[in-house]
Motif scaffolding. Structure first.
Motif, PDB file in Angstrom:
ATOM      1  N   LEU B 134       0.803  -1.296   0.045  1.00 18.32           N
ATOM      2  CA  LEU B 134       0.007   0.043  -0.019  1.00 18.32           C
ATOM      3  C   LEU B 134       0.883   1.360   0.100  1.00 18.32           C
ATOM      4  N   ILE B 194      -4.212  -4.175   6.973  1.00 22.92           N
ATOM      5  CA  ILE B 194      -4.876  -3.153   6.001  1.00 22.92           C
ATOM      6  C   ILE B 194      -5.745  -2.467   6.670  1.00 22.92           C
ATOM      7  N   TRP B 198      -4.691   1.342   5.585  1.00 20.99           N
ATOM      8  CA  TRP B 198      -5.416   1.859   4.558  1.00 20.99           C
ATOM      9  C   TRP B 198      -5.641   3.281   4.241  1.00 20.99           C
ATOM     10  N   TRP B 199      -6.212   3.995   5.472  1.00 21.01           N
ATOM     11  CA  TRP B 199      -6.276   5.407   5.244  1.00 21.01           C
ATOM     12  C   TRP B 199      -5.018   6.238   5.166  1.00 21.01           C
ATOM     13  N   ILE B 236      -6.539   3.938  -5.665  1.00 19.44           N
ATOM     14  CA  ILE B 236      -7.713   2.932  -5.360  1.00 19.44           C
ATOM     15  C   ILE B 236      -8.176   2.198  -6.349  1.00 19.44           C
ATOM     16  N   THR B 239      -5.806  -0.613  -6.778  1.00 20.67           N
ATOM     17  CA  THR B 239      -5.428  -1.454  -5.311  1.00 20.67           C
ATOM     18  C   THR B 239      -6.656  -2.265  -4.913  1.00 20.67           C
ATOM     19  N   ALA B 243      -6.829  -6.079  -3.545  1.00 19.50           N
ATOM     20  CA  ALA B 243      -7.455  -6.555  -2.038  1.00 19.50           C
ATOM     21  C   ALA B 243      -8.332  -7.643  -2.303  1.00 19.50           C
ATOM     22  N   VAL B 250     -11.405  -3.646   2.237  1.00 18.93           N
ATOM     23  CA  VAL B 250     -11.115  -2.471   2.340  1.00 18.93           C
ATOM     24  C   VAL B 250     -11.838  -1.867   3.269  1.00 18.93           C
ATOM     25  N   HIS B 265     -13.871   6.409  -2.915  1.00 17.85           N
ATOM     26  CA  HIS B 265     -13.806   6.343  -1.419  1.00 17.85           C
ATOM     27  C   HIS B 265     -14.665   7.325  -0.461  1.00 17.85           C
TER      28      HIS B 265
END
Lengths: 97, 314
Positions: B134, B194, B198-199, B236, B239, B243, B250, B265
């Motif tokens: 990531l 994750i 993630w953020w 995103i 990705t 995932a 996610v 998102h």
């Protein structure tokens, strides 16, 4: 303790990617002497077998022209267009030239 | 050496500079450039260099605890790359007329920043996977775009870095994949990683375009080639399918799946982003203190080398 400006001299790194190819500028490294410079250059720029040859040169030894000079400096070549093959006419039908 | 007699006015120089940018020609260190362009590059390239070097810390945390010799060798090689990337970037930054010592001093004084993502801790082995996949993935998205930046030395550093980084992302994804194929606990560790990364990875692209004050000039002079939001979207879209492919969820319950296969998102927590940028992340103090300590503990090496070299020259 004074730690300012003691990271050694700046060296420019040139790599030859294959035998017979010209050396190309890759970047620079800091080092205190020739041996350290070439070893640092190897570790920084050729970790994946990018080179068959390696040069390091102290940056201060490189002579270059400034942008203000460039036009003026290269000017004399501009007017000599007869140095290029396309300047010349060839009779119709002539090939392999 | 020839010295040009004619003095060129600032206006003319700016015109010439902007014409070069317009023509997609690179600006080189000896070329004239507006001060604002130089200052933007000094800030951006040094921040980028510091990020590579500080980024070695969260990963270094796992070298001695890697689960196998294979993974340890890979992790060492990756971290060595990050150090190398820092050096490429410091070299590029130095061409702007600021010494490496000065850049490091600004970092230590808190005047220069590094990517906030490295202020988060690496709590389990899957975090190493999440960082590679990531964090490096987000960095690659940004760096691919920066290969076309208008400043020559920066652009060339980006080309070199992008070539090397794709291994980083793949090794990270492989860690996640293997853990997702493992025991229930391993799958939970991967999901936990994750969830936490993630953020912060999405925040790496910076504020929304509407809140990014420096973007317009940087885009005009082609230092940046794509906006923060654009790059974040690209990331995103690449990705999320990766995932899902290995069964990771996610952590975004407002994620929208568009009909064309792209994603939108949910809201990013910008309060958290600014808190971490301003020094209040989980590891800010630890990262900086470690860097200062390593720099100070290495001082004797630099001093000895300098003295030895001076003696040698005599």
């Amino acid at each position: 303790m004074e730690t300012k400006d003691n990271q050694g001299q700046l060296w420019e790194v040139f790599i030859q990617t294959k035998a017979g190819q010209p050396f190309k500028h890759a970047g620079s490294v800091h080092a205190y002497d020739k041996e350290m410079a070439i070893e640092n250059a190897r570790d920084v720029y050729t970790r994946r077998g990018e080179g068959t040859g390696l040069w390091v040169v102290p940056s201060s030894e490189i002579v270059a022209i400034t942008i203000n000079e460039a036009e003026y400096f290269f000017e004399s070549a501009d007017v000599k267009i007869y140095r290029h093959p396309t300047f010349y006419n060839v009779p119709e039908g002539v090939t392999n030239m | 050496m020839i010295h040009a007699e004619t003095k060129i006015s600032e206006e003319k120089l700016l015109e010439h500079f902007e014409a070069k940018i317009e023509a997609e020609e690179k600006i080189e260190p000896r070329d004239w450039m507006p001060d604002a362009y130089r200052q933007h590059l000094i800030r951006q390239i040094s921040q980028h260099a510091h990020s590579e070097v500080i980024g070695m810390q969260p990963e270094g945390n796992w070298i001695t605890r890697s689960p196998s010799l294979r993974s340890k060798k890979i992790l060492l090689a990756k971290i060595q790359d990050e150090g190398g990337h820092g050096l490429y970037l410091y070299s590029a930054a130095e061409t702007l007329g600021v010494s490496r010592d000065q850049y490091i001093q600004w970092l230590h004084e808190g005047k220069a920043k590094y990517s906030s993502v490295f202020n988060y801790p690496t709590l389990n082995w899957a975090d190493i996977g999440a960082i590679g996949w990531l964090v490096d993935g987000a960095a690659i998205t940004n760096q691919v775009s920066l290969q076309r930046t208008s400043y020559g030395p920066y652009s060339r550093a980006m080309v070199r870095i992008c070539k090397e980084e794709s291994f980083h992302q793949r090794q990270g994804y492989e860690i996640m994949w293997r853990m997702m194929e493992g025991t229930k606990e391993q799958r939970q560790m991967a999901q936990d990683a994750i969830n936490r990364w993630w953020w912060p990875a999405l925040m790496m692209f910076g504020p929304h375009d509407t809140d990014s004050p420096r973007t317009s000039l940087a885009m005009k002079w082609k230092i940046k080639r794509e906006s923060n939001d654009n790059l974040r979207e690209k990331f995103i879209n690449k990705t999320i399918p990766q995932a899902e492919h290995i069964g990771l969820v996610v952590p975004d319950n407002k994620l929208v799946r568009n009909e064309d296969g792209t994603f939108k998102h949910g809201d990013i927590n910008w309060d958290e982003f600014w808190a971490v940028v301003n020094g209040n992340g989980p590891c800010n103090q630890q990262r900086l203190e470690h860097h200062i300590r390593a720099h100070e503990e290495g001082a004797w090496v630099r001093e000895t080398a300098l003295v030895a070299n001076l003696k040698h020259k005599k």
